[in-house]
Design an enzyme around this catalytic site. Structure first.
Site, PDB file in Angstrom:
ATOM      1  N   GLU A 201       0.858  -1.181   0.000  1.00 39.24           N
ATOM      2  CA  GLU A 201       0.000   0.000   0.000  1.00 39.24           C
ATOM      3  C   GLU A 201       0.899   1.237   0.000  1.00 39.24           C
ATOM      4  O   GLU A 201       1.784   1.363   0.847  1.00 39.24           O
ATOM      5  CB  GLU A 201      -0.892  -0.026   1.253  1.00 39.24           C
ATOM      6  CG  GLU A 201      -1.922   1.081   1.308  1.00 39.24           C
ATOM      7  CD  GLU A 201      -2.679   1.114   2.638  1.00 39.24           C
ATOM      8  OE1 GLU A 201      -2.648   0.123   3.406  1.00 39.24           O
ATOM      9  OE2 GLU A 201      -3.289   2.159   2.920  1.00 39.24           O
TER      10      GLU A 201
ATOM     11  N   ASP B 109      -4.993   9.909   9.320  1.00 46.39           N
ATOM     12  CA  ASP B 109      -3.643   9.459   9.658  1.00 46.39           C
ATOM     13  C   ASP B 109      -3.236   9.883  11.061  1.00 46.39           C
ATOM     14  O   ASP B 109      -3.443  11.024  11.461  1.00 46.39           O
ATOM     15  CB  ASP B 109      -2.620  10.030   8.665  1.00 46.39           C
ATOM     16  CG  ASP B 109      -2.811   9.511   7.249  1.00 46.39           C
ATOM     17  OD1 ASP B 109      -3.674   8.633   7.059  1.00 46.39           O
ATOM     18  OD2 ASP B 109      -2.106   9.984   6.351  1.00 46.39           O
TER      19      ASP B 109
HETATM   20  O1  IGP Z   1      -0.505   2.855  10.670  1.00 43.29           O
HETATM   21  P1  IGP Z   1      -1.307   1.687  11.110  1.00 43.29           P
HETATM   22  O2  IGP Z   1      -1.949   1.913  12.422  1.00 43.29           O
HETATM   23  O3  IGP Z   1      -0.550   0.421  10.989  1.00 43.29           O
HETATM   24  O4  IGP Z   1      -2.579   1.595  10.118  1.00 43.29           O
HETATM   25  C1  IGP Z   1      -2.509   1.205   8.713  1.00 43.29           C
HETATM   26  C2  IGP Z   1      -2.361   2.321   7.819  1.00 43.29           C
HETATM   27  O5  IGP Z   1      -1.311   3.109   8.188  1.00 43.29           O
HETATM   28  C3  IGP Z   1      -2.647   2.449   6.355  1.00 43.29           C
HETATM   29  O6  IGP Z   1      -3.449   1.468   5.849  1.00 43.29           O
HETATM   30  C4  IGP Z   1      -3.240   3.824   6.211  1.00 43.29           C
HETATM   31  C5  IGP Z   1      -2.540   4.971   6.227  1.00 43.29           C
HETATM   32  N1  IGP Z   1      -3.378   6.036   6.155  1.00 43.29           N
HETATM   33  C6  IGP Z   1      -4.632   5.602   6.141  1.00 43.29           C
HETATM   34  C7  IGP Z   1      -5.823   6.295   6.117  1.00 43.29           C
HETATM   35  C8  IGP Z   1      -6.988   5.578   6.138  1.00 43.29           C
HETATM   36  C9  IGP Z   1      -6.970   4.195   6.127  1.00 43.29           C
HETATM   37  C10 IGP Z   1      -5.787   3.484   6.131  1.00 43.29           C
HETATM   38  C11 IGP Z   1      -4.609   4.172   6.152  1.00 43.29           C
END
Ligand code: IGP
Length: 263
Positions: A56, A67
């Site tokens: 991703e 975020d």
């Molecule tokens: O950082 P984490 O807590 O591991 O979460 C996943 C994530 O960072 C990624 O999928 C993501 C980054 N920004 C986002 C905004 C919305 C949904 C998902 C995301």
């Protein structure tokens, strides 16, 4: 060299292959341009080699409302280096074939509007993008990009929150392509201490209604988290922890996290 047709079918086939092998899916999230545009492709290659199922890729943006601090800071670093969506697309147009994993763009809707929806989809297709996550584009608004996206054959992955009603979860699951992104906490992205056991029931329900694999994301930051959540789900997405480990150049730890999905 064998030519690959990128797009939603490539994403679906890759995820299914992992599941059919009895493995769990692991999708690391990176912020494109964190560390400079020159390190972007090498970082993707490292994650590929470390065993990522798909990757991703976050697009730096000035108002990243979902975020948490780690990802916001990574986005700020990339923005300070002048990295924008057109740069990221251009570099992938040249170098996409160096990376085997399907690539999913995570972007807010604004950069897409700014780029121009039709042009964005055409260029994203040329850049070999397989899927899209747009967290601030609710199901009811997807028609805004639908036609161009369908023509480009790119999957749109939907997010489902813990707070949604069962009817809504079902609706979102039915609309999601590639996989269903199940947010495991109420709140923004970022490392967490632990996860509630009640998530087990939540995932059981999601899996029973979802035609596509169900992945857990948000807050996953240790091999134990990965082991716990892959018991309930088809796999995990890890963002903030990966960003920190890349920043500290702890590649061995990244491998350990990815490995934990297979145990
Ligand atoms: O950082 P984490 O807590 O591991 O979460 C996943 C994530 O960072 C990624 O999928 C993501 C980054 N920004 C986002 C905004 C919305 C949904 C998902 C995301």
């Amino acid at each position: 060299m064998q030519t690959v047709t990128y797009g939603k079918d490539y994403l679906r086939a890759t995820l299914n292959e992992t599941i059919n092998e009895g493995k769990k899916i692991f999708i690391p999230y990176i912020m494109a341009g964190d560390g400079g545009l020159n390190s972007f492709i090498p970082t993707l290659q490292k994650l590929d080699e470390a065993g990522a199922t798909a990757i991703e890729v976050g697009i730096p943006f000035s108002d990243p409302v979902a975020d948490g601090p780690t990802i916001q800071e990574a986005g700020k670093r990339a923005q300070d280096l002048g990295v924008t969506l057109p740069h990221i697309i251009d570099i992938l147009k040249e170098e996409r074939t160096k990376i085997q994993s399907p690539i999913i763009f995570m972007t807010y809707i604004n950069p897409i509007y700014k780029y121009g929806v039709d042009q964005f989809m055409l260029d994203a297709k040329d850049a070999g993008i397989d899927g899209l996550i747009i967290p601030d584009l609710p199901l009811e608004q997807t028609s805004l990009i639908e036609k161009a996206r369908q023509q480009a054959n790119i999957a749109q992955i939907q997010l489902v929150s813990l707070a949604s009603s069962k009817e809504r979860m079902e609706k979102i699951a039915a609309a999601s392509e590639g996989f269903l992104y199940a947010v495991t906490v109420n709140g923004i992205t970022g490392a967490r201490q632990s996860f509630d056991d009640s998530l087990s029931d939540h995932f059981q329900y999601l899996k029973s209604v979802s035609p596509v694999p169900v992945l857990a994301g948000f807050g996953i930051s240790t091999p134990d988290h990965v082991k716990q959540l892959t018991q309930y789900s088809d796999g995990v997405v890890v963002g903030s922890k990966i960003i920190n480990l890349l920043y500290e150049k702890k590649f061995e730890e990244i491998k350990q996290l990815i490995k934990a999905a297979d145990q």
